[in-house]
Design a protein around this motif. Sequence first.
Motif, short mmCIF file in Angstrom:
data_model
loop_
_atom_site.label_atom_id
_atom_site.label_comp_id
_atom_site.label_asym_id
_atom_site.label_seq_id
_atom_site.Cartn_x
_atom_site.Cartn_y
_atom_site.Cartn_z
N ALA A 17 0.85 -1.19 0.00
CA ALA A 17 0.00 0.00 0.00
C ALA A 17 0.89 1.24 0.00
O ALA A 17 1.62 1.49 0.96
CB ALA A 17 -0.92 -0.01 1.21
N LEU A 18 0.83 1.98 -1.10
CA LEU A 18 1.54 3.25 -1.21
C LEU A 18 0.54 4.34 -0.84
O LEU A 18 -0.37 4.62 -1.62
CB LEU A 18 2.06 3.48 -2.64
CG LEU A 18 2.89 2.35 -3.25
CD1 LEU A 18 3.17 2.62 -4.73
CD2 LEU A 18 4.20 2.20 -2.49
N THR A 19 0.66 4.90 0.32
CA THR A 19 -0.44 5.74 0.80
C THR A 19 0.07 6.81 1.76
O THR A 19 1.00 6.56 2.54
CB THR A 19 -1.50 4.86 1.51
OG1 THR A 19 -2.49 5.71 2.09
CG2 THR A 19 -0.91 3.98 2.59
N PRO A 20 -0.56 7.98 1.73
CA PRO A 20 -0.18 8.99 2.73
C PRO A 20 -0.80 8.72 4.09
O PRO A 20 -0.34 9.23 5.10
CB PRO A 20 -0.74 10.30 2.15
CG PRO A 20 -1.40 9.96 0.87
CD PRO A 20 -1.53 8.49 0.77
N THR A 21 -1.88 7.92 4.12
CA THR A 21 -2.65 7.78 5.35
C THR A 21 -3.08 6.33 5.55
O THR A 21 -3.21 5.57 4.59
CB THR A 21 -3.94 8.62 5.28
OG1 THR A 21 -4.69 8.21 4.14
CG2 THR A 21 -3.64 10.10 5.19
N TRP A 22 -3.32 5.97 6.79
CA TRP A 22 -3.92 4.67 7.05
C TRP A 22 -5.31 4.62 6.44
O TRP A 22 -6.03 5.62 6.42
CB TRP A 22 -4.04 4.42 8.56
CG TRP A 22 -2.75 4.02 9.18
CD1 TRP A 22 -1.95 4.80 9.96
CD2 TRP A 22 -2.10 2.75 9.05
NE1 TRP A 22 -0.83 4.10 10.34
CE2 TRP A 22 -0.90 2.83 9.79
CE3 TRP A 22 -2.40 1.56 8.39
CZ2 TRP A 22 -0.01 1.77 9.88
CZ3 TRP A 22 -1.53 0.51 8.47
CH2 TRP A 22 -0.34 0.61 9.21
N ASN A 23 -5.70 3.47 5.97
CA ASN A 23 -7.07 3.33 5.48
C ASN A 23 -7.48 1.86 5.58
O ASN A 23 -6.66 1.00 5.94
CB ASN A 23 -7.21 3.86 4.05
CG ASN A 23 -6.35 3.12 3.05
OD1 ASN A 23 -6.39 1.89 2.97
ND2 ASN A 23 -5.57 3.85 2.28
N GLU A 24 -8.72 1.59 5.27
CA GLU A 24 -9.28 0.27 5.47
C GLU A 24 -8.53 -0.79 4.66
O GLU A 24 -8.38 -1.94 5.10
CB GLU A 24 -10.78 0.27 5.09
CG GLU A 24 -11.68 1.03 6.05
CD GLU A 24 -11.66 2.54 5.86
OE1 GLU A 24 -10.83 3.05 5.09
OE2 GLU A 24 -12.48 3.24 6.50
N ASP B 193 0.82 -5.96 3.26
CA ASP B 193 2.04 -6.53 3.81
C ASP B 193 3.08 -5.44 4.05
O ASP B 193 3.89 -5.55 4.96
CB ASP B 193 2.58 -7.59 2.84
CG ASP B 193 1.58 -8.69 2.62
OD1 ASP B 193 1.41 -9.52 3.53
OD2 ASP B 193 0.92 -8.70 1.56
N TYR B 194 3.07 -4.45 3.18
CA TYR B 194 3.93 -3.28 3.36
C TYR B 194 3.04 -2.04 3.26
O TYR B 194 2.20 -1.96 2.35
CB TYR B 194 5.00 -3.18 2.27
CG TYR B 194 5.98 -4.33 2.25
CD1 TYR B 194 7.19 -4.25 2.95
CD2 TYR B 194 5.72 -5.48 1.51
CE1 TYR B 194 8.09 -5.30 2.93
CE2 TYR B 194 6.62 -6.54 1.50
CZ TYR B 194 7.80 -6.44 2.20
OH TYR B 194 8.70 -7.48 2.18
N VAL B 195 3.23 -1.12 4.17
CA VAL B 195 2.56 0.18 4.09
C VAL B 195 3.67 1.22 3.95
O VAL B 195 4.47 1.42 4.86
CB VAL B 195 1.69 0.45 5.33
CG1 VAL B 195 1.10 1.84 5.27
CG2 VAL B 195 0.59 -0.60 5.43
#
Length: 947
Positions: A473-480, A486-488
């Motif tokens: 997950a390539l993301t600026p924020t936590w999400n559902e 496996d990797y954030v």
Amino acid sequence: MALDAARPGKGAEGLSAYPPEETWDHVESLDPAAWPKRVRRAHRLVPTTCFNCEANCGLLAWVDKETGQITKFEGNPVHPASRGRNCAKGPATINQVEDPERILHPMKRVGERGEGLWERITWDQALDEIGTRIGNAFREERHHEVMYHVGRMGDDTYMERVLHSWGIDGHNSHTNICSSGARVGYATWMGFDRPSADFANAKVIFLISSHLEAGHYFNPHAQRIIEGQQNGATIICIDPRLSNTASKADHWFSAWPGTEAFMLLAIARLLIMDGTWDEAFFERWVNWETFLTESRPDLEPVFANVGPALLELYAEYTPEAAARICGIDEDRLRTVARIIGEGLGGFASHTWRAASAGNEGGWMVARCLQFLTVLTGSVGTVGGTNANGWNKFMPVTPLHPEPQGRWNELQWPIEYPLSHHEMSILLPHFLKAGRGYLDTYFTRVYNPLWTNPDGFTWMEVLRDTDKIGCHVALTPTWNESAWFADYVLPMGIASERHDVSSFETHNGRWIGFRQPVARRHRELEGETIERTYEANPGEVWEEQEFFIDLSWRIDPDGSLGIRSQFESIRDPGTPLTLDEYYSMLFESSVPGLPEAAEALGITPLEYMRRKGSFELAGDQTQVYERDVPAADLEGAVKDADGVWRRPGTAGSHDSLEEITGHMPFIGDGSPAVDIDGQAKLGFPTPSRKLEFFSETIRDWGWPEYSMPTFIRSQVHWEDLDMSAGERILVPTFRIPTLIHTRSANSQWLNEISHRHPLWLHPSDAEELGIEENGLVRITTRIGHFVIQAWRTEGIRPGVVAASHHMGRWRLEDDKARSWGTGKASVEQEADGRWKLRREQGVEAYESDDPDTGLIWWTDTGVHQNLTFPVQPDPVSGMHCWLQRVTVSPAEPGDAYGDVLVDTAASHRIFEEWLAKTRPGPGPDGLRRPLWFGRPVKPKATAYRYGS
Ligand code: SF4
């Protein structure tokens, strides 16, 4: 037209609307926090662009020169589209920078997937492990097992280069929950898949969406719609809700959802009957000969027969019939038809999500609206509606690798040969059905579990390591969805990344440049920064550098031919830098930019870093009328239809092997069309004209839809049993102050908007026994949700509506709580049904940010999308968002926010809708028309079914 850069006002401090551009390197102002003391602080203003919707408005980040911290964001007055103005979401970028719950470091799962146990890792470890995994997949010819699934793109071209370099057909998008319906409607007329309305100069503005508060290119369009109205334009709006746009409109039609195309065709018929259509334009630029020969062989193919033939074709679309089918006022329909007929050439129209994204056959709403644009002779005129490709500017990337020779049926299944974008919503069902496996699945600023319909099916697949081997997950924020990764990996927001983008916001062309603000500031202060994460908060990075480094780890010795695409040209053997990449891009691919930069004595890259945008010169009015010089026709042959075809292109009908290199993004490579003996540019369609009769639609299995028509939708009101409580649910409208999945990380936006009512007409409320603020159970075909009622006359009786923004949830107390998520539990009942129960709303809590202790609101809304089955339109592939639901008072035991879903039922409904399709291959054994646009377009040979 640019707004004055500075509008001096009065006052001791020389207040102005914007600090003059030449002062941006050092702006002094009084510190409001120090008041009543007069404390001066010095800032550097660094341009970037907003990342909170697709419009990419210009922003100026104010960097405190003493602390190096960004203190606020304001508009960039020299940005040609936004002109210094932003909606609330632009300045709220500062909340995202300062969000106490943001992800600051790379994380790796340590427990079971979804268990919520994580360890912090280094970027080096993340790159090594993911790169090795992907490299192994490529060496073992498992290219189809790597997928990049993007929500908010941010950049127009970069990822195409990355994926072409990797040689995979691995791009997936959110487009078929967003706009692929409208795109098919527009593309089958003119090749280009979007309209570009010149609202500011229009005589008539026709909107099938809530543009003024939430529509496409929200702020740049909204400011020009108001300009147009102030200049005398009439605004006509179709929306079942009294949106802000409807409230500003001169004529609002609250038509039955799903009947919009009927209404548009009734207007078209009135224009033709009254003789208030632009016959000369139609004769010159529409493929009317094909219309007559294919649909009316009984008539002589002369233009004089077109009008009568159209009237016969649309004979049933009378005002009386429209009034009954659409539930609108007949006289008002006649009135707007007259107004439209009086404004020939100045019809600025737009539909995007709204009806085109709600209904089976929604793509035909766009096709019928474009019919009005064509009938009024408003295509590409001043005050009319241009094609997006003539107002949006996409620079050709330097170092362009060959397209991939592969075709991935997980995104582009044979059942949907005309889908405009990937069949994203079907991915979990395809995985469940054993149609593929994903070794490495990237989600990028994308939260499919929450955003897509049928989220519990997504959750089942995201949890299943036999279906998805590794989720990054390539993301600026936590999400559902990130919860099941496996990797954030933390990626930057608007002020923390590079992107280049351009959009069709008005009659003009521009390019905007997003840049990492802290990095720019520190480099101007003399520091050397190797990677953007060195300057961003924590170790937040950006995708563009990440993919350069990841490509090196995938192919460390260069044997896959990938690494060379990411090596520096100036300094061979070292990784490409973004400074080098953007220097090449801006020097070679943006006409006029090098000269503008030279005039200032700076490089093109420095120009973009200083200003954040560039406006391209040139008139984009009626581009299709441009003469094509003889030199551009060299090697081309004019066919019987007057189209110049060039050998080795899709339009030449050569073998696929003879079509080499990059095919054009849209069109078949034909350079011109003969119009009255002159070679004109025309449109990127097979006929190079506007296609009223689409041979493509006919030849690819849908002959009944080859001309604009009305398709009865899945929520047609006559099919509903109103007495049994059935109603139409509109779950698609936006709230102008929220951002899809990322609002929860913005304090101000949640403080403004934190309620999630169900819009319900009082007459329906009375009939259904629902009180104001009473709990309502909404039952869909796969489950139900519980929401609170708002009785309002601002919605059509028979229709209920709830915004698609609210309903964020989290499974743990202390992660991703921020400003707008509710703590929830997810359980599977004995019968296999999934239950989401909200345990608490948002509440005040202690953190590094003292404002989190001041949260006073509690509502986080209801995650209604979980209860929607996938309903892909069989032609366009667009998810049909509108739901046929039963509305009833809540039952004993129901609680606000409850959601119950049967995913076995959702899979059966997936199969039901799949059965509506007419699978390819199409003509010549192809998977898809070669001339259709496609993201990350492959080689021609990949189009052969079975290849
Ligand atoms: S319209 Fe608002 S959210 Fe969208 S880019 Fe502009 S300022 Fe940002």
